[in-house]
Scaffold this motif. Structure first.
Motif, PDB file in Angstrom:
ATOM      1  N   CYS A 131     -70.064   4.438 -14.088  1.00 23.69           N
ATOM      2  CA  CYS A 131     -69.358   5.241 -13.085  1.00 23.69           C
ATOM      3  C   CYS A 131     -70.271   6.241 -12.403  1.00 23.69           C
ATOM      4  O   CYS A 131     -69.871   7.371 -12.123  1.00 23.69           O
ATOM      5  CB  CYS A 131     -68.193   5.971 -13.755  1.00 23.69           C
ATOM      6  SG  CYS A 131     -66.922   6.526 -12.576  1.00 23.69           S
ATOM      7  N   GLU A 132     -71.503   5.842 -12.121  1.00 28.85           N
ATOM      8  CA  GLU A 132     -72.445   6.771 -11.499  1.00 28.85           C
ATOM      9  C   GLU A 132     -73.187   6.127 -10.343  1.00 28.85           C
ATOM     10  O   GLU A 132     -74.413   6.178 -10.268  1.00 28.85           O
ATOM     11  CB  GLU A 132     -73.419   7.339 -12.530  1.00 28.85           C
ATOM     12  CG  GLU A 132     -72.788   8.330 -13.479  1.00 28.85           C
ATOM     13  CD  GLU A 132     -73.813   9.089 -14.316  1.00 28.85           C
ATOM     14  OE1 GLU A 132     -75.013   9.008 -14.006  1.00 28.85           O
ATOM     15  OE2 GLU A 132     -73.405   9.746 -15.281  1.00 28.85           O
ATOM     16  N   ALA A 143     -69.009  15.836  -9.865  1.00 28.24           N
ATOM     17  CA  ALA A 143     -68.245  14.606 -10.093  1.00 28.24           C
ATOM     18  C   ALA A 143     -69.146  13.390  -9.935  1.00 28.24           C
ATOM     19  O   ALA A 143     -70.182  13.430  -9.262  1.00 28.24           O
ATOM     20  CB  ALA A 143     -67.081  14.515  -9.119  1.00 28.24           C
ATOM     21  N   THR A 144     -68.723  12.295 -10.559  1.00 23.22           N
ATOM     22  CA  THR A 144     -69.399  11.012 -10.400  1.00 23.22           C
ATOM     23  C   THR A 144     -68.486  10.084  -9.603  1.00 23.22           C
ATOM     24  O   THR A 144     -67.271  10.278  -9.544  1.00 23.22           O
ATOM     25  CB  THR A 144     -69.718  10.374 -11.762  1.00 23.22           C
ATOM     26  OG1 THR A 144     -68.506  10.206 -12.504  1.00 23.22           O
ATOM     27  CG2 THR A 144     -70.671  11.256 -12.551  1.00 23.22           C
ATOM     28  N   CYS A 163     -65.085   4.218 -16.970  1.00 23.10           N
ATOM     29  CA  CYS A 163     -65.367   5.444 -16.212  1.00 23.10           C
ATOM     30  C   CYS A 163     -64.952   6.671 -17.007  1.00 23.10           C
ATOM     31  O   CYS A 163     -65.652   7.691 -17.022  1.00 23.10           O
ATOM     32  CB  CYS A 163     -64.625   5.427 -14.876  1.00 23.10           C
ATOM     33  SG  CYS A 163     -65.521   4.586 -13.571  1.00 23.10           S
ATOM     34  N   SER A 166     -67.540   7.372 -19.572  1.00 28.46           N
ATOM     35  CA  SER A 166     -68.800   7.889 -19.025  1.00 28.46           C
ATOM     36  C   SER A 166     -68.706   9.364 -18.675  1.00 28.46           C
ATOM     37  O   SER A 166     -69.721  10.076 -18.670  1.00 28.46           O
ATOM     38  CB  SER A 166     -69.203   7.092 -17.777  1.00 28.46           C
ATOM     39  OG  SER A 166     -68.346   7.382 -16.697  1.00 28.46           O
ATOM     40  N   LEU A 167     -67.496   9.853 -18.395  1.00 32.36           N
ATOM     41  CA  LEU A 167     -67.322  11.264 -18.072  1.00 32.36           C
ATOM     42  C   LEU A 167     -67.721  12.155 -19.241  1.00 32.36           C
ATOM     43  O   LEU A 167     -68.263  13.246 -19.059  1.00 32.36           O
ATOM     44  CB  LEU A 167     -65.871  11.551 -17.683  1.00 32.36           C
ATOM     45  CG  LEU A 167     -65.456  11.216 -16.254  1.00 32.36           C
ATOM     46  CD1 LEU A 167     -63.974  11.466 -16.060  1.00 32.36           C
ATOM     47  CD2 LEU A 167     -66.267  12.004 -15.256  1.00 32.36           C
ATOM     48  N   SER A 170     -71.508  12.503 -19.095  1.00 31.63           N
ATOM     49  CA  SER A 170     -72.107  13.140 -17.915  1.00 31.63           C
ATOM     50  C   SER A 170     -71.690  14.593 -17.728  1.00 31.63           C
ATOM     51  O   SER A 170     -72.284  15.310 -16.921  1.00 31.63           O
ATOM     52  CB  SER A 170     -71.728  12.357 -16.650  1.00 31.63           C
ATOM     53  OG  SER A 170     -70.320  12.411 -16.439  1.00 31.63           O
ATOM     54  N   ALA A 172     -69.183  15.645 -16.178  1.00 31.93           N
ATOM     55  CA  ALA A 172     -68.633  15.821 -14.832  1.00 31.93           C
ATOM     56  C   ALA A 172     -67.202  16.352 -14.907  1.00 31.93           C
ATOM     57  O   ALA A 172     -66.498  16.156 -15.898  1.00 31.93           O
ATOM     58  CB  ALA A 172     -68.657  14.491 -14.084  1.00 31.93           C
ATOM     59  N   ALA A 175     -64.087  11.959 -12.068  1.00 34.81           N
ATOM     60  CA  ALA A 175     -64.736  10.778 -11.497  1.00 34.81           C
ATOM     61  C   ALA A 175     -63.839  10.222 -10.396  1.00 34.81           C
ATOM     62  O   ALA A 175     -62.612  10.359 -10.441  1.00 34.81           O
ATOM     63  CB  ALA A 175     -64.987   9.720 -12.563  1.00 34.81           C
ATOM     64  N   VAL A 192     -59.850  10.210 -13.823  1.00 33.80           N
ATOM     65  CA  VAL A 192     -60.464   9.376 -12.780  1.00 33.80           C
ATOM     66  C   VAL A 192     -59.524   9.308 -11.583  1.00 33.80           C
ATOM     67  O   VAL A 192     -58.377   8.863 -11.708  1.00 33.80           O
ATOM     68  CB  VAL A 192     -60.766   7.951 -13.302  1.00 33.80           C
ATOM     69  CG1 VAL A 192     -61.400   7.112 -12.194  1.00 33.80           C
ATOM     70  CG2 VAL A 192     -61.674   7.998 -14.514  1.00 33.80           C
TER      71      VAL A 192
END
Length: 226
Positions: A131-132, A143-144, A163, A166-167, A170, A172, A175, A192
């Protein structure tokens, strides 16, 4: 300077005997430069204190005028860039065109769209993270973004869950999953933001309408999209 010629193996060689040149002392040069700068500064201060009051007022006025003129020109330049980007986004913002773009072109288009909305945005290098595709930020907001374009795309719950995972890595705030297709009906996510083809068209139309003539867009309006 003297020269001598030596013969050997049918070669002629000419050698010169040079006198050594005395190098200038770096410390002496530095002292001379320092004295010159001090003298120049003294003369400048002496001249400054002899300037009449009216000259100071005039100088201040000129400096203020230069400041505002520069600010005005920078604002005009910024407005022209916003308008130029708006026209590009509008020209290439049909859903059919977006579906036919290469993945890299689509990512760059979405990046430009975020920039038009006032975000800092850039396309990331391929890193294997789900998700990047883009990184966007605004002040403390980070945010991504994942971008999916093409014909007959339906995003599955599994892709959205990747996604979400993945947050956590990261750090973030949120997303965005942006696609020219659609999402399966049962997909719901708190972290998301899902933007399908229909939502994307709505967003592009809103951004290009509000930024016409170089106006600014309020970044966090993006979070209001349902």
């Amino acid at each position: 300077m003297g020269y001598f010629i030596s013969f050997g193996h049918n070669n002629v060689e000419v050698k010169g005997v040079n006198k050594r040149r005395k190098k200038a002392d770096p410390l002496l040069i530095a002292i001379l430069i320092g004295v010159f700068i001090v003298a120049l500064t003294f003369d400048l201060l002496k001249w400054t204190f002899n300037i009449p009051g009216i000259a100071w007022v005039a100088t201040a006025g000129v400096l203020v005028l230069i400041y505002f003129a520069r600010s005005y020109l920078n604002e005009r330049k910024r407005a022209r860039m916003i308008e130029y980007r708006r026209q590009y986004l509008q020209k290439h913002g049909e859903l059919k065109q977006l579906k036919q773009m290469s993945p890299n072109e689509f990512e760059q288009y979405i990046s430009d769209l975020f920039v038009q909305m006032g975000y800092n945005a850039f396309v990331t290098e391929p890193n294997g993270k789900p998700c990047e595709d883009l990184i966007v930020s605004f002040d403390d907001f980070f945010a991504t973004v994942v971008c999916r374009n093409g014909e007959n795309i339906t995003v599955t719950p599994e892709e959205v869950r990747k996604c979400e995972s993945s947050l956590e890595q990261s750090n973030a705030s949120i997303a965005f999953f942006i696609t020219t297709g659609d999402f399966e009906e049962q997909i719901h996510s708190q972290s998301v933001k899902l933007i399908n083809g229909k939502d994307l068209m709505k967003l592009i139309n809103e951004v290009t309408a509000e930024t016409k003539g170089g106006q600014m867009y309020q970044p966090f309006k993006l979070l209001q999209i349902q």
